[in-house]
Design an enzyme around this catalytic site. Structure first.
Site, PDB file in Angstrom:
ATOM      1  N   SER A 277     -86.610  13.334  82.706  1.00 42.58           N
ATOM      2  CA  SER A 277     -87.171  13.682  81.401  1.00 42.58           C
ATOM      3  C   SER A 277     -88.505  14.388  81.586  1.00 42.58           C
ATOM      4  CB  SER A 277     -87.394  12.423  80.564  1.00 42.58           C
ATOM      5  OG  SER A 277     -88.194  12.759  79.444  1.00 42.58           O
TER       6      SER A 277
ATOM      7  N   THR B 271     -82.055  -0.436  54.024  1.00 40.18           N
ATOM      8  CA  THR B 271     -80.865  -0.723  53.211  1.00 40.18           C
ATOM      9  C   THR B 271     -79.594  -0.580  54.043  1.00 40.18           C
ATOM     10  OG1 THR B 271     -81.051   1.562  52.498  1.00 40.18           O
ATOM     11  CG2 THR B 271     -81.733  -0.103  50.910  1.00 40.18           C
TER      12      THR B 271
ATOM     13  N   TYR C 132     -88.578  -5.791  63.422  1.00 42.10           N
ATOM     14  CA  TYR C 132     -87.348  -5.270  62.816  1.00 42.10           C
ATOM     15  C   TYR C 132     -86.233  -6.325  62.786  1.00 42.10           C
ATOM     16  CZ  TYR C 132     -83.545  -2.005  61.896  1.00 42.10           C
ATOM     17  OH  TYR C 132     -82.463  -1.359  61.351  1.00 42.10           O
TER      18      TYR C 132
ATOM     19  N   GLY D 169     -92.539   7.441  69.532  1.00 38.58           N
ATOM     20  CA  GLY D 169     -92.912   6.259  68.751  1.00 38.58           C
ATOM     21  C   GLY D 169     -93.307   6.570  67.328  1.00 38.58           C
TER      22      GLY D 169
ATOM     23  N   LEU E 276     -89.286   8.718  64.052  1.00 38.40           N
ATOM     24  CA  LEU E 276     -88.419   9.826  63.634  1.00 38.40           C
ATOM     25  C   LEU E 276     -87.121   9.805  64.446  1.00 38.40           C
ATOM     26  CD1 LEU E 276     -91.169  12.615  63.351  1.00 38.40           C
ATOM     27  CD2 LEU E 276     -90.199  11.242  61.498  1.00 38.40           C
ATOM     28  N   SER E 277     -86.840   8.643  65.007  1.00 39.03           N
ATOM     29  CA  SER E 277     -85.563   8.405  65.688  1.00 39.03           C
ATOM     30  C   SER E 277     -85.376   9.115  67.007  1.00 39.03           C
ATOM     31  CB  SER E 277     -84.396   8.812  64.786  1.00 39.03           C
ATOM     32  OG  SER E 277     -84.020   7.740  64.052  1.00 39.03           O
TER      33      SER E 277
ATOM     34  N   GLU F 102     -77.557   0.958  70.852  1.00 41.93           N
ATOM     35  CA  GLU F 102     -78.815   0.404  70.345  1.00 41.93           C
ATOM     36  C   GLU F 102     -78.707  -1.123  70.189  1.00 41.93           C
ATOM     37  OE1 GLU F 102     -82.302   1.677  69.906  1.00 41.93           O
ATOM     38  OE2 GLU F 102     -81.008   3.355  69.380  1.00 41.93           O
TER      39      GLU F 102
ATOM     40  N   ASP G  24     -79.588   6.234  61.521  1.00 41.00           N
ATOM     41  CA  ASP G  24     -80.163   7.272  62.387  1.00 41.00           C
ATOM     42  C   ASP G  24     -79.077   8.068  63.101  1.00 41.00           C
ATOM     43  OD1 ASP G  24     -82.411   6.039  61.528  1.00 41.00           O
ATOM     44  OD2 ASP G  24     -82.927   5.111  63.442  1.00 41.00           O
TER      45      ASP G  24
ATOM     46  N   GLU H  25     -84.746   2.715  52.396  1.00 43.55           N
ATOM     47  CA  GLU H  25     -85.263   2.175  53.674  1.00 43.55           C
ATOM     48  C   GLU H  25     -84.897   0.715  53.820  1.00 43.55           C
ATOM     49  OE1 GLU H  25     -85.925   4.102  56.295  1.00 43.55           O
ATOM     50  OE2 GLU H  25     -87.535   5.037  55.138  1.00 43.55           O
TER      51      GLU H  25
HETATM   52  C1  GLA Z   1     -84.731   2.260  61.814  1.00 44.78           C
HETATM   53  C2  GLA Z   1     -83.280   1.863  62.104  1.00 44.78           C
HETATM   54  C3  GLA Z   1     -82.369   2.260  60.937  1.00 44.78           C
HETATM   55  C4  GLA Z   1     -82.921   1.767  59.601  1.00 44.78           C
HETATM   56  C5  GLA Z   1     -84.415   2.099  59.453  1.00 44.78           C
HETATM   57  C6  GLA Z   1     -85.022   1.477  58.234  1.00 44.78           C
HETATM   58  O1  GLA Z   1     -84.844   3.647  61.788  1.00 44.78           O
HETATM   59  O2  GLA Z   1     -82.818   2.478  63.279  1.00 44.78           O
HETATM   60  O3  GLA Z   1     -81.054   1.778  61.163  1.00 44.78           O
HETATM   61  O4  GLA Z   1     -82.681   0.398  59.430  1.00 44.78           O
HETATM   62  O5  GLA Z   1     -85.154   1.695  60.586  1.00 44.78           O
HETATM   63  O6  GLA Z   1     -84.484   2.024  57.079  1.00 44.78           O
END
Ligand code: GLA
Length: 393
Positions: free
Chosen positions: A68, A36, A225, A125, A128-129, A163, A175, A34
């Site tokens: 949506s 990384t 972030y 939110g 989970l991307s 992004e 992601d 994470e």
């Molecule tokens: C989010 C970002 C990823 C990654 C994670 C943390 O999901 O989109 O690129 O940096 O956080 O590991």
């Protein structure tokens, strides 16, 4: 929701009798590794069965009409192919708009408008991307609808660019990569510097991966972030005054201990320590999995959480409470936060025969401490983004 219902919604929304084509992009969990990815280290994500459905049909004019089912109050959001600039009023539709804009700029021909309906069953939110899932759903949709040949890695990198440059979050490649290249029953070990990757089968025998949502909402854009990323960049710049390295991912734990004094700021030193140690843990975790040592794997997950809590400081009371409750349960091999942190979800490897008891205990401890309920899901690892043929996943 069955695809037949989605098709019905599409036809009603856009007042048409023609059936749309259907595309799907999953969400992801990250097993370990994470924060990384943007530090040139390794990650180990897997795609889940929740995701984003995108139904689409070409139009004869130049209009793009987005709807949506998750944000019905926003109605149909319209724009023209000739103006795809970011527009705050377009809210969630900026994600697909960004993909269209960047694919066009990359030389792909998108020569007519389209009606596009999205439906996502990734909890909003939850870390989970869901945003990368929309980006990649849009990528495969454009590829299919306009008969484009898009190299998958290019699509992944364009998603990250959306992004970073369109939305304004400095996220890494994890992601989009996981979602673009996910494989059923496998996780992906990805070297984020070289983009070399390998699939590792996830065989958990008598265990499952549980996803536990803190239900504390967060968005990456509003989180700290970007600040974490800047702190790591500064730590790297300090180290580079003496060392010839490209990223924190180039350092072993031993290198780090020897040279950490070069990092001037104490906080930045902690952030860098996490990045270096987490990268080492991720490689070790793959080895444990290969040896079928699930206990060893779980222990590394636990260490990852502690480091994210103490060195990287991205967990927060909700995630810490969930993960601690999971650790205290005797059916659990390991548990940690997953994704960016600051709320969102944790994952735990739980013995199958203890699942009910696990849910009951963790639920109670969390509710007592935090005041509202967490939500539990069992993770099923599915394929990456693709067109759904015949209406089945
Ligand atoms: C989010 C970002 C990823 C990654 C994670 C943390 O999901 O989109 O690129 O940096 O956080 O590991």
């Amino acid at each position: 929701m069955p695809t037949q219902d989605l098709i019905k919604h599409f036809k009603n929304t856009f007042i048409t009798d023609l059936s749309p084509r259907i595309f799907f992009a999953p969400g992801r969990i990250n097993l370990i590794g994470e924060h990384t990815d943007y530090n040139g280290g390794h990650v180990f994500p897997a795609t889940i069965s929740f995701g984003t459905y995108a139904l689409a049909q070409k139009r004869t004019d130049q209009k793009l009409c987005f709807y949506s089912m998750n944000f019905p109050q926003a109605g149909i959001i319209e724009c023209n192919l000739s103006d795809l600039t970011y527009n705050e009023a377009h809210d969630w539709a900026n994600y697909p708009k960004g993909m269209i804009e960047f694919l066009k700029s990359a030389g792909h021909t998108i020569d007519s408008g389209a009606n596009i309906l999205f439906y996502g069953n990734i909890p909003n939110g939850a870390g989970l991307s869901s945003s990368a899932s929309i980006e990649m759903a849009t990528g495969v949709l454009l590829e299919g609808l306009f008969d484009l040949t898009i190299d998958r890695l290019d699509m992944i990198q364009l998603g990250q660019k959306v992004e970073n440059e369109y939305i304004g979050v400095n996220s890494g490649i994890m992601d989009q990569f996981a979602i673009g290249k996910g494989k059923k029953d496998h996780a992906i070990l990805l070297n984020c510097q070289t983009l070399k990757h390998e699939y590792a089968p996830i065989k958990l025998d008598d265990h499952v991966i549980m996803i536990i949502n803190t239900n504390k909402q967060r968005t990456l854009a509003g989180s700290k972030y970007n600040e974490r990323r800047a702190q790591c960049d500064q730590a790297l710049a300090d180290l580079q005054e003496k060392l010839s390295i490209n990223s924190l991912g180039d350092l072993t734990k031993e290198d780090f201990e020897k040279h950490k004094h070069l990092i001037k700021d104490e906080i930045n030193q902690k952030r860098a320590k996490h990045a270096v140690y987490e990268n080492a843990r991720t490689l070790e975790a793959l080895e444990k999995l290969r040896q079928n040592d699930l206990h060893g794997f779980g222990k590394l997950m636990n260490e990852s959480h502690v480091s994210l809590q103490q060195e990287y400081e991205v967990t927060g009371v909700e995630l810490d409470t969930l993960v601690k409750a999971a650790w205290e349960h005797d059916g659990v091999l390991g548990a940690r936060m997953t994704g960016a942190g600051f709320g969102g979800c944790a994952i735990a490897i739980v013995a199958k025969y203890k699942i009910d008891n696990f849910i009951e205990n963790v639920h109670e401890k969390y509710r007592n401490a935090i005041g509202y309920n967490p939500t539990f899901y069992t993770a099923t690892i599915g394929d990456g983004a693709k067109e759904i043929t015949g209406g089945v996943l």
